[in-house]
Design a protein around this motif. Sequence first.
Motif, PDB file in Angstrom:
ATOM      1  N   GLU A  99       0.814  -1.218   0.000  1.00 50.05           N
ATOM      2  CA  GLU A  99       0.000   0.000   0.000  1.00 50.05           C
ATOM      3  C   GLU A  99       0.842   1.261   0.000  1.00 50.05           C
ATOM      4  O   GLU A  99       0.295   2.357  -0.012  1.00 50.05           O
ATOM      5  N   LEU A 100       2.172   1.122   0.053  1.00 48.89           N
ATOM      6  CA  LEU A 100       2.998   2.326   0.105  1.00 48.89           C
ATOM      7  C   LEU A 100       3.955   2.398  -1.092  1.00 48.89           C
ATOM      8  O   LEU A 100       4.687   1.452  -1.364  1.00 48.89           O
ATOM      9  N   LEU A 101       3.929   3.545  -1.809  1.00 58.97           N
ATOM     10  CA  LEU A 101       4.854   3.787  -2.916  1.00 58.97           C
ATOM     11  C   LEU A 101       5.676   5.043  -2.629  1.00 58.97           C
ATOM     12  O   LEU A 101       5.378   5.781  -1.696  1.00 58.97           O
ATOM     13  N   LEU A 102       6.705   5.252  -3.466  1.00 57.59           N
ATOM     14  CA  LEU A 102       7.518   6.457  -3.328  1.00 57.59           C
ATOM     15  C   LEU A 102       7.527   7.220  -4.650  1.00 57.59           C
ATOM     16  O   LEU A 102       7.520   6.606  -5.720  1.00 57.59           O
ATOM     17  N   LEU A 103       7.568   8.547  -4.541  1.00 54.85           N
ATOM     18  CA  LEU A 103       7.513   9.411  -5.721  1.00 54.85           C
ATOM     19  C   LEU A 103       8.519  10.543  -5.557  1.00 54.85           C
ATOM     20  O   LEU A 103       8.348  11.414  -4.708  1.00 54.85           O
ATOM     21  N   SER A 104       9.594  10.506  -6.373  1.00 51.75           N
ATOM     22  CA  SER A 104      10.589  11.578  -6.334  1.00 51.75           C
ATOM     23  C   SER A 104      10.467  12.415  -7.592  1.00 51.75           C
ATOM     24  O   SER A 104      10.600  11.900  -8.697  1.00 51.75           O
ATOM     25  N   HIS A 105      10.210  13.719  -7.418  1.00 59.00           N
ATOM     26  CA  HIS A 105      10.111  14.629  -8.561  1.00 59.00           C
ATOM     27  C   HIS A 105      11.466  15.272  -8.794  1.00 59.00           C
ATOM     28  O   HIS A 105      12.012  15.887  -7.873  1.00 59.00           O
ATOM     29  N   SER A 106      11.975  15.183 -10.024  1.00 60.69           N
ATOM     30  CA  SER A 106      13.187  15.929 -10.332  1.00 60.69           C
ATOM     31  C   SER A 106      12.804  17.355 -10.677  1.00 60.69           C
ATOM     32  O   SER A 106      11.910  17.590 -11.489  1.00 60.69           O
ATOM     33  N   ILE A 107      13.504  18.323 -10.069  1.00 60.88           N
ATOM     34  CA  ILE A 107      13.209  19.718 -10.401  1.00 60.88           C
ATOM     35  C   ILE A 107      14.187  20.223 -11.452  1.00 60.88           C
ATOM     36  O   ILE A 107      14.074  21.335 -11.924  1.00 60.88           O
ATOM     37  N   ASP A 108      15.158  19.403 -11.844  1.00 58.61           N
ATOM     38  CA  ASP A 108      16.109  19.777 -12.895  1.00 58.61           C
ATOM     39  C   ASP A 108      15.664  19.082 -14.177  1.00 58.61           C
ATOM     40  O   ASP A 108      16.291  18.122 -14.634  1.00 58.61           O
ATOM     41  N   THR A 109      14.555  19.577 -14.762  1.00 55.48           N
ATOM     42  CA  THR A 109      13.942  18.854 -15.879  1.00 55.48           C
ATOM     43  C   THR A 109      14.825  18.884 -17.124  1.00 55.48           C
ATOM     44  O   THR A 109      14.638  18.083 -18.027  1.00 55.48           O
ATOM     45  N   LYS A 110      15.775  19.803 -17.153  1.00 55.80           N
ATOM     46  CA  LYS A 110      16.649  19.887 -18.325  1.00 55.80           C
ATOM     47  C   LYS A 110      17.695  18.768 -18.295  1.00 55.80           C
ATOM     48  O   LYS A 110      17.870  18.044 -19.256  1.00 55.80           O
ATOM     49  N   TYR A 111      18.356  18.636 -17.179  1.00 56.65           N
ATOM     50  CA  TYR A 111      19.468  17.686 -17.093  1.00 56.65           C
ATOM     51  C   TYR A 111      19.003  16.266 -16.748  1.00 56.65           C
ATOM     52  O   TYR A 111      19.510  15.289 -17.301  1.00 56.65           O
ATOM     53  N   ASP A 112      18.035  16.144 -15.850  1.00 52.72           N
ATOM     54  CA  ASP A 112      17.619  14.815 -15.385  1.00 52.72           C
ATOM     55  C   ASP A 112      16.662  14.172 -16.392  1.00 52.72           C
ATOM     56  O   ASP A 112      15.455  14.115 -16.183  1.00 52.72           O
ATOM     57  N   THR A 113      17.224  13.687 -17.484  1.00 52.87           N
ATOM     58  CA  THR A 113      16.438  13.041 -18.531  1.00 52.87           C
ATOM     59  C   THR A 113      15.981  11.664 -18.050  1.00 52.87           C
ATOM     60  O   THR A 113      16.464  11.166 -17.028  1.00 52.87           O
ATOM     61  N   ILE A 114      15.069  11.043 -18.818  1.00 53.92           N
ATOM     62  CA  ILE A 114      14.579   9.716 -18.430  1.00 53.92           C
ATOM     63  C   ILE A 114      15.724   8.703 -18.287  1.00 53.92           C
ATOM     64  O   ILE A 114      15.784   7.997 -17.279  1.00 53.92           O
ATOM     65  N   PRO A 115      16.667   8.641 -19.258  1.00 51.88           N
ATOM     66  CA  PRO A 115      17.775   7.684 -19.056  1.00 51.88           C
ATOM     67  C   PRO A 115      18.599   7.978 -17.801  1.00 51.88           C
ATOM     68  O   PRO A 115      19.049   7.055 -17.118  1.00 51.88           O
ATOM     69  N   ARG A 116      18.786   9.273 -17.487  1.00 53.28           N
ATOM     70  CA  ARG A 116      19.552   9.597 -16.281  1.00 53.28           C
ATOM     71  C   ARG A 116      18.783   9.204 -15.025  1.00 53.28           C
ATOM     72  O   ARG A 116      19.375   8.726 -14.049  1.00 53.28           O
ATOM     73  N   LEU A 117      17.473   9.381 -15.054  1.00 54.56           N
ATOM     74  CA  LEU A 117      16.659   8.968 -13.899  1.00 54.56           C
ATOM     75  C   LEU A 117      16.710   7.457 -13.732  1.00 54.56           C
ATOM     76  O   LEU A 117      16.793   6.927 -12.620  1.00 54.56           O
TER      77      LEU A 117
END
Lengths: 208, 132
Positions: A99-117
Amino acid sequence: MKNIINWGTLLCFLLLAACQSGPTNLPILGNKDEVDGKTVYHEIPDFAFINQDSAAVTNATFAGKAYISDHFFISCPTICPKLSKSMLRIHDRFEKDEELLLLSHSIDTKYDTIPRLKKYANSLGVTSDKWHFVTGDKQEIFDIAEDYFNIAMDDNDAPGGYNHSGRLILVDENRRIRAFCDGTDPKAVDKFMDDIDLLLKEMRTPKT
Amino acid sequence: MQKVTLSFFLLFSFFALLNCNQKPYAHGKIMYENFCVNCHMEDGSGLIGNIPPLAGADYLTKHADQLACVIRYGLEGEITVNGKKYSAPMAGVPQLTDVEIANIINYINHEWGNDNGYTTITQVKNQLKNCQ
């Protein structure tokens, strides 16, 4: 005389027991409104982001679940490693609690691309079954930070170019905020994990 | 006269003993908490897969002659610590003085069960002259 001692012991014991029981339910945090005589609580609005596996992450991803939210960026030289470490502690302790998940939002949308995430998630040894690392429209991410009682903004004077606060937020299955803590303080995180336990217990108790 | 010497000696031993009980690298600890703790953590454990540990790290002894350079100028490229690879870059902390760097090195070399020997200020100064 002996009687008094016995009663005394009993009283002490009862007092101690009362102390330990503590609150059974977490409060609902945030501003409240009165609409047509009903109380309306602060709720996380609709959102749509993309996670490390290029999958859409929306409110529906968390249907029937509680989750922990934070805001970070990969190259952040200040508080983020501590935030990630705290999130990782929570991840490990509640790994089996579906019942518990985690959600981290990257605020550096330019550098933190999907492959980097993706690479970042892999390096921590976690997957999107449990922990979503999301990116998306920068303004939307900055805006939703406020709904999570967090601050995120561009700031050229701040190390790494962004200014943000390191709160971890506990959201329940009704999009309501039930607890938060300073994610850089391990002791605050200990207490926060107790709060998560309380919420899970509440979710598992059949509603009457 | 002898009595005076003796009491001085006693007084001195008393203070020496007092000092024994204190953590010897207090200044290095403060510097560590200001400049390193965000990444390497209070317990020196780092962040799995991203930031290498300092507690029990073989890097500290294998690269003892580079630690001052790492602290002042940072570190880039892949490194191996205790058999695990790390590649995120670390920025240096150029504003630290030679003495402050020496104090940090001695702190991390004696904290968390580490016992890597003492680094002198002269060694630090020599290292810093030869950083790549």
